[in-house]
Design an enzyme around this catalytic site. Structure first.
Site, short mmCIF file in Angstrom:
data_model
loop_
_atom_site.label_atom_id
_atom_site.label_comp_id
_atom_site.label_asym_id
_atom_site.label_seq_id
_atom_site.Cartn_x
_atom_site.Cartn_y
_atom_site.Cartn_z
N CYS A 127 0.80 -1.23 0.00
CA CYS A 127 0.00 0.00 0.00
C CYS A 127 0.84 1.28 0.00
O CYS A 127 0.45 2.28 -0.63
CB CYS A 127 -0.99 0.00 1.17
SG CYS A 127 -0.31 -0.64 2.70
N HIS A 249 -2.30 6.54 4.06
CA HIS A 249 -0.85 6.49 4.23
C HIS A 249 -0.25 7.73 3.55
O HIS A 249 -0.54 8.01 2.39
CB HIS A 249 -0.24 5.28 3.51
CG HIS A 249 -0.45 3.96 4.20
ND1 HIS A 249 -1.18 3.79 5.36
CD2 HIS A 249 0.00 2.73 3.87
CE1 HIS A 249 -1.17 2.52 5.71
NE2 HIS A 249 -0.47 1.84 4.83
#
Ligand code: A2P
Length: 338
Positions: A127, A249
């Site tokens: 990710c 993120h």
């Protein structure tokens, strides 16, 4: 397409289901699989109510595309079995990412690689790498990237539901005593997912320890970046940090190229990139990225020391583009092959 989600009850698996629904993926039959703990539970979907199957008991025959997000061990055991039965497996785990015979694809960056899959498996990148590459990929087409110094600010949902639960529990446990958070004396709320408390804290080691003092998350940034860009010579310096954020993120990156690149050139390239939104005037935050498909790029600045490079900030929903959305986009590439 006869479609399966393996790990359908997890943070990523549930997002895969809602993205299949939102994007009107051409599902002719949907099967949902998880552990025996969830088997028998019913899930309501736009394709009707579906009973969760125990992965260990499920017969993969007839499945055309299977989205896997049930952990590396399940992928290692079951993905080859599903592929052997005729499915194209899009695997969200790290099990096969560095296998030379398995393409590693960020949809919108290196789509063409997905077609060459001798094992019937396409790997979904990590990710953090995914979000970073959504910015680095388009810039690499403008001028070849020579080096990337990347520091991640990774949310707890990257560790699955258990990461989210640990943050919420610790936040509740620590909140009643703010004085202790300021001047010490806080009592340890107990940690099982992370080595230290994540509530009201920052952990400068996301992932588990691997070689050379780096974590596995950090090595993924190095190796996956090189594989996706098909550029083994790129120098990547990674530091992966876990922050008390539920979803989204962030990555602060310094890029150097084989020729000077200025900010306006970079902004123009990123504004044209599919799946990227440039936020040059309001710095994008994880909360802005949560629940949306675009990866947000901001604070694009020329380097201060040696001119010609770029400093930038990237943030993306780790469950969507960082995992489930990209997996569905890869399934769409497969579906479009006819
Ligand atoms: P289950 O909910 O039945 O445990 P997350 O990373 O968000 O926690 O999600 C993990 C996913 O992987 C869940 O869907 C979980 O199912 C599934 N899973 C975990 N262990 C197994 C297993 N042994 N067999 C099949 N699925 C598993």
């Amino acid at each position: 397409m006869r479609t399966a989600i393996v790990g359908a009850t997890g943070a990523v698996g549930q997002t895969m289901l809602s993205i299949l629904e939102q994007r009107d993926f051409p599902v002719s039959e949907l099967r949902l699989m998880a552990s025996e703990r969830s088997a028998g539970r019913k899930v309501s979907t736009v394709w009707g109510e579906i009973e969760i199957e125990d992965l260990a008991e499920a017969d993969p025959s007839g499945i055309e595309v299977a989205l896997f997000s049930a952990g590396g061990d399940r992928s290692r055991e079951f993905a080859p079995r599903f592929a052997g039965a005729g499915a194209v497996v899009v695997d969200n785990s790290s099990a096969f990412r560095m296998e030379p015979s398995v393409p590693l694809v960020v949809a919108g960056v290196n789509d063409a690689a997905a077609a060459d899959r001798p094992d019937g498996i396409i790997a979904n990148p990590n990710c953090t790498t995914m979000a970073l590459l959504m910015a680095v990929g388009p810039l690499h087409r403008v001028a070849r990237v020579r080096s990337v110094v990347a520091t991640s600010y990774q949310s707890v949902s990257g560790s699955g539901m258990q990461g989210v639960n640990e943050l919420l529990r610790q936040t509740d446990a620590l909140r009643p005593n703010p004085e202790a958070l300021q001047s010490g004396g806080w009592s340890d709320p107990g940690s099982s997912v992370y080595r230290r408390p994540i509530g009201f804290n920052v952990l400068p080691f996301a992932g588990s320890e691997k070689d050379g003092g780096y974590t596995d998350e950090e090595w993924k940034l190095v190796n996956e970046t090189r594989k996706i860009l098909d550029a083994p010579e790129i120098l990547v310096e990674p530091t992966c940090v876990r922050v008390p954020v539920v979803v989204g993120h962030g990555i602060a990156a310094t890029l150097r190229f084989d020729r000077p690149v200025d900010v306006s050139e970079a902004v123009a390239a990123l504004e044209q990139a599919p799946g990227v939104a440039v936020w040059q005037h309001v710095p994008p935050t994880p909360l802005d990225s949560a629940g949306i498909d675009d990866v947000l790029v901001g604070r694009i600045r020329g380097t201060v020391g040696e001119p010609g490079g770029l400093n930038l900030w990237v943030v993306g929903d780790n469950l969507r583009k960082g995992a489930a959305l990209n997996a569905v986009q890869l399934a769409e590439l497969v579906a479009a092959e006819g």
